[in-house]
Design a protein around this motif. Structure first.
Motif, PDB file in Angstrom:
ATOM      1  N   GLN A  63     -55.486 -95.031 157.096  1.00  0.00           N
ATOM      2  CA  GLN A  63     -54.590 -95.556 158.199  1.00  0.00           C
ATOM      3  C   GLN A  63     -53.939 -97.332 157.438  1.00  0.00           C
ATOM      4  O   GLN A  63     -52.854 -97.416 157.480  1.00  0.00           O
ATOM      5  CB  GLN A  63     -54.995 -96.008 159.210  1.00  0.00           C
ATOM      6  CG  GLN A  63     -55.882 -94.996 160.221  1.00  0.00           C
ATOM      7  CD  GLN A  63     -54.522 -94.811 160.641  1.00  0.00           C
ATOM      8  OE1 GLN A  63     -53.360 -95.363 161.188  1.00  0.00           O
ATOM      9  NE2 GLN A  63     -54.192 -93.241 161.400  1.00  0.00           N
ATOM     10  N   PHE A  68     -41.235 -95.839 161.800  1.00  0.00           N
ATOM     11  CA  PHE A  68     -42.070 -95.354 160.505  1.00  0.00           C
ATOM     12  C   PHE A  68     -42.970 -94.677 160.737  1.00  0.00           C
ATOM     13  O   PHE A  68     -42.907 -92.598 160.449  1.00  0.00           O
ATOM     14  CB  PHE A  68     -42.734 -96.945 160.482  1.00  0.00           C
ATOM     15  CG  PHE A  68     -43.359 -96.253 158.387  1.00  0.00           C
ATOM     16  CD1 PHE A  68     -43.297 -95.872 157.104  1.00  0.00           C
ATOM     17  CD2 PHE A  68     -44.880 -96.347 158.931  1.00  0.00           C
ATOM     18  CE1 PHE A  68     -44.180 -95.978 156.444  1.00  0.00           C
ATOM     19  CE2 PHE A  68     -45.981 -96.082 158.135  1.00  0.00           C
ATOM     20  CZ  PHE A  68     -45.402 -95.952 156.410  1.00  0.00           C
ATOM     21  N   TRP A  69     -43.555 -94.498 161.910  1.00  0.00           N
ATOM     22  CA  TRP A  69     -44.633 -92.952 162.278  1.00  0.00           C
ATOM     23  C   TRP A  69     -44.252 -91.920 163.026  1.00  0.00           C
ATOM     24  O   TRP A  69     -44.576 -90.936 162.644  1.00  0.00           O
ATOM     25  CB  TRP A  69     -45.948 -93.628 162.927  1.00  0.00           C
ATOM     26  CG  TRP A  69     -46.770 -95.023 162.615  1.00  0.00           C
ATOM     27  CD1 TRP A  69     -46.792 -95.937 162.288  1.00  0.00           C
ATOM     28  CD2 TRP A  69     -47.800 -94.780 162.149  1.00  0.00           C
ATOM     29  NE1 TRP A  69     -47.348 -97.174 161.816  1.00  0.00           N
ATOM     30  CE2 TRP A  69     -48.466 -95.875 161.469  1.00  0.00           C
ATOM     31  CE3 TRP A  69     -48.199 -93.268 161.573  1.00  0.00           C
ATOM     32  CZ2 TRP A  69     -49.889 -95.772 160.735  1.00  0.00           C
ATOM     33  CZ3 TRP A  69     -49.862 -94.118 160.440  1.00  0.00           C
ATOM     34  CH2 TRP A  69     -50.021 -95.227 160.190  1.00  0.00           C
ATOM     35  N   LYS A  70     -42.891 -92.049 163.026  1.00  0.00           N
ATOM     36  CA  LYS A  70     -42.930 -90.637 163.400  1.00  0.00           C
ATOM     37  C   LYS A  70     -42.385 -90.209 162.206  1.00  0.00           C
ATOM     38  O   LYS A  70     -42.243 -88.844 162.127  1.00  0.00           O
ATOM     39  CB  LYS A  70     -41.968 -90.861 164.453  1.00  0.00           C
ATOM     40  CG  LYS A  70     -40.816 -89.824 165.325  1.00  0.00           C
ATOM     41  CD  LYS A  70     -39.921 -89.893 166.097  1.00  0.00           C
ATOM     42  CE  LYS A  70     -38.508 -91.469 165.537  1.00  0.00           C
ATOM     43  NZ  LYS A  70     -37.575 -90.444 165.205  1.00  0.00           N
ATOM     44  N   LEU A  86     -45.695 -99.316 155.635  1.00  0.00           N
ATOM     45  CA  LEU A  86     -44.996 -99.970 155.978  1.00  0.00           C
ATOM     46  C   LEU A  86     -44.409-101.617 155.906  1.00  0.00           C
ATOM     47  O   LEU A  86     -43.422-101.465 156.562  1.00  0.00           O
ATOM     48  CB  LEU A  86     -45.897-100.368 157.661  1.00  0.00           C
ATOM     49  CG  LEU A  86     -45.428-100.402 158.899  1.00  0.00           C
ATOM     50  CD1 LEU A  86     -43.951-100.339 159.476  1.00  0.00           C
ATOM     51  CD2 LEU A  86     -46.469-101.156 160.455  1.00  0.00           C
ATOM     52  N   ASN A 100     -51.101 -96.618 154.212  1.00  0.00           N
ATOM     53  CA  ASN A 100     -49.713 -96.355 155.151  1.00  0.00           C
ATOM     54  C   ASN A 100     -49.408 -96.977 156.185  1.00  0.00           C
ATOM     55  O   ASN A 100     -48.002 -98.144 156.447  1.00  0.00           O
ATOM     56  CB  ASN A 100     -50.039 -95.334 157.234  1.00  0.00           C
ATOM     57  CG  ASN A 100     -49.578 -93.783 156.206  1.00  0.00           C
ATOM     58  OD1 ASN A 100     -48.444 -93.377 155.918  1.00  0.00           O
ATOM     59  ND2 ASN A 100     -50.713 -93.350 155.958  1.00  0.00           N
ATOM     60  N   THR A 101     -50.793 -98.628 156.267  1.00  0.00           N
ATOM     61  CA  THR A 101     -49.980 -99.771 156.758  1.00  0.00           C
ATOM     62  C   THR A 101     -49.245-100.628 155.261  1.00  0.00           C
ATOM     63  O   THR A 101     -48.805-101.517 156.115  1.00  0.00           O
ATOM     64  CB  THR A 101     -51.063-100.744 156.966  1.00  0.00           C
ATOM     65  OG1 THR A 101     -51.439-100.380 158.159  1.00  0.00           O
ATOM     66  CG2 THR A 101     -51.061-102.274 156.763  1.00  0.00           C
ATOM     67  N   TYR A 105     -41.563 -90.785 158.776  1.00  0.00           N
ATOM     68  CA  TYR A 105     -42.283 -90.939 157.421  1.00  0.00           C
ATOM     69  C   TYR A 105     -43.430 -90.948 156.745  1.00  0.00           C
ATOM     70  O   TYR A 105     -44.523 -91.362 156.140  1.00  0.00           O
ATOM     71  CB  TYR A 105     -41.939 -91.781 156.921  1.00  0.00           C
ATOM     72  CG  TYR A 105     -40.916 -92.816 156.899  1.00  0.00           C
ATOM     73  CD1 TYR A 105     -40.044 -91.429 155.944  1.00  0.00           C
ATOM     74  CD2 TYR A 105     -39.738 -92.779 157.528  1.00  0.00           C
ATOM     75  CE1 TYR A 105     -37.921 -91.658 156.091  1.00  0.00           C
ATOM     76  CE2 TYR A 105     -38.695 -93.122 157.848  1.00  0.00           C
ATOM     77  CZ  TYR A 105     -37.326 -92.930 156.776  1.00  0.00           C
ATOM     78  OH  TYR A 105     -36.520 -92.778 156.726  1.00  0.00           O
ATOM     79  N   VAL A 106     -44.701 -90.717 157.920  1.00  0.00           N
ATOM     80  CA  VAL A 106     -45.677 -90.271 157.856  1.00  0.00           C
ATOM     81  C   VAL A 106     -46.621 -88.869 157.949  1.00  0.00           C
ATOM     82  O   VAL A 106     -46.444 -88.252 159.263  1.00  0.00           O
ATOM     83  CB  VAL A 106     -46.845 -90.899 159.044  1.00  0.00           C
ATOM     84  CG1 VAL A 106     -48.407 -91.491 158.706  1.00  0.00           C
ATOM     85  CG2 VAL A 106     -46.635 -92.956 158.638  1.00  0.00           C
ATOM     86  N   ASN A 161     -41.812 -99.766 163.600  1.00  0.00           N
ATOM     87  CA  ASN A 161     -43.335 -99.001 162.915  1.00  0.00           C
ATOM     88  C   ASN A 161     -42.865 -97.940 163.931  1.00  0.00           C
ATOM     89  O   ASN A 161     -43.709 -97.060 163.451  1.00  0.00           O
ATOM     90  CB  ASN A 161     -43.916-100.011 163.742  1.00  0.00           C
ATOM     91  CG  ASN A 161     -45.569 -99.092 163.955  1.00  0.00           C
ATOM     92  OD1 ASN A 161     -46.441 -99.305 162.747  1.00  0.00           O
ATOM     93  ND2 ASN A 161     -45.907 -99.233 165.134  1.00  0.00           N
ATOM     94  N   GLN A 162     -42.148 -97.275 165.077  1.00  0.00           N
ATOM     95  CA  GLN A 162     -42.022 -96.492 165.753  1.00  0.00           C
ATOM     96  C   GLN A 162     -41.473 -95.861 165.198  1.00  0.00           C
ATOM     97  O   GLN A 162     -42.368 -94.068 164.202  1.00  0.00           O
ATOM     98  CB  GLN A 162     -40.793 -96.838 167.355  1.00  0.00           C
ATOM     99  CG  GLN A 162     -41.658 -97.556 167.620  1.00  0.00           C
ATOM    100  CD  GLN A 162     -43.250 -97.371 168.767  1.00  0.00           C
ATOM    101  OE1 GLN A 162     -43.800 -96.007 169.315  1.00  0.00           O
ATOM    102  NE2 GLN A 162     -44.526 -98.210 168.645  1.00  0.00           N
ATOM    103  N   ASP A 215     -49.344 -86.456 156.546  1.00  0.00           N
ATOM    104  CA  ASP A 215     -50.885 -85.597 155.546  1.00  0.00           C
ATOM    105  C   ASP A 215     -51.193 -84.226 155.673  1.00  0.00           C
ATOM    106  O   ASP A 215     -50.661 -83.714 155.402  1.00  0.00           O
ATOM    107  CB  ASP A 215     -51.911 -85.939 156.825  1.00  0.00           C
ATOM    108  CG  ASP A 215     -53.275 -86.466 156.103  1.00  0.00           C
ATOM    109  OD1 ASP A 215     -53.242 -85.758 155.337  1.00  0.00           O
ATOM    110  OD2 ASP A 215     -54.404 -86.668 157.415  1.00  0.00           O
TER     111      ASP A 215
END
Length: 266
Positions: A222, A173-175, A229, A225-226, A177-178, A170-171, A180
């Motif tokens: 969100q 991924f959000w750093k 993830l 992106n869930t 591959y997310v 999760n850390q 906007d």
């Protein structure tokens, strides 16, 4: 006189050698009456011979198997398994325990019939891919996805991933591959608020669930992106699910339609 080392050898030996050791200790006790009241001659199995329940034949109940001859054997629970001699062979779709009183654990997929890791990953990919489609079509609530889907996935994918693996992924991924792709300063960066512009007051919005004035949030962003993830989590265990997260296009924009021109603050 029997040495301490001889006693220890009996304790740590195999069942066959142990019987020989015990017989030797009993013979020593018989030859020297003063030993009968001292350890280890005054405790089982020396004091009572080889007739202890721990050394006698064990009778297992139904749906149990006798796992070994150590101390007369151990009955293992063979629920969700076929008994073959002294073994419990878990039925397809059930996990096999490495230790413990039961040979088999829960289903590989608590909500399905997966027979192995690959089948479980495929079922999860199909299940959550369908849920993503429903959400994009308005048949599934963004808020429901945010509140429940990661927890539900973690329980269903426990055969593949533990919480530590999920947290670390999760850390990353959000750093990494997310992204906007919308205008950074646009209100759509926070919320898809086009249908609710009349609710805008001093930069706050009325929460339709609580009735309170709150800062805008982008539930759809969100929620999308869930799902991404979940796809990334499957990828980390070598079972990619491109319909959720495509390793060939890791920054793919899956948000869908949005309005770049948002309502002015009332």
């Amino acid at each position: 006189m029997v040495s301490t080392n001889s006693t220890i050898a009996c304790i740590v030996s195999t069942a066959a050698v142990m019987q020989t050791c015990i017989a030797a200790l009993q013979a020593a006790a018989a030859a020297n009456a003063s030993l009968a009241a001292t350890f280890p001659f005054n405790v089982p199995p020396v004091a009572q011979g080889l007739g202890l329940s721990s050394n006698s034949d064990v009778a297992c109940g139904p749906q149990q198997a006798l796992s070994s001859s150590r101390f007369g054997g151990e009955c293992i629970d063979c629920t969700n398994a076929a008994i073959q001699g002294s073994q419990c062979i878990c039925y397809p779709g059930y996990t096999a325990n490495l230790i413990g009183p039961a040979a088999c654990g829960p289903r590989i997929n608590p909500a399905g019939n997966a027979s192995d890791a690959a089948a479980l990953a495929w079922q999860l990919c199909q299940l959550y891919g369908t849920s993503l489609d429903k959400m994009m079509q308005g048949q599934l609530s963004d808020r429901l996805v945010l509140n429940m889907y990661l927890d539900a996935f973690s329980q269903q994918a426990a055969y593949l991933l533990d919480w530590t693996s999920i947290y670390e992924a999760n850390q990353t991924f959000w750093k990494d591959y997310v992204v906007d792709w919308r205008m950074p300063k646009s209100p759509s960066r926070w919320a898809g608020v086009a249908p609710n512009c009349s609710a805008c007051t001093n930069g706050m919005f009325k929460d339709i669930y609580t009735g309170r004035q709150v800062r805008a949030r982008d539930d759809r962003f969100q929620a999308v992106n869930t799902f991404r993830l979940l796809g990334y989590l499957l990828f980390t265990v070598s079972y990619p699910c491109p319909q959720l997260w495509d390793p060939q296009d890791p920054l793919k924009d899956m948000y869908g339609r949005y309005d770049k021109t948002m309502c002015a603050q009332l």
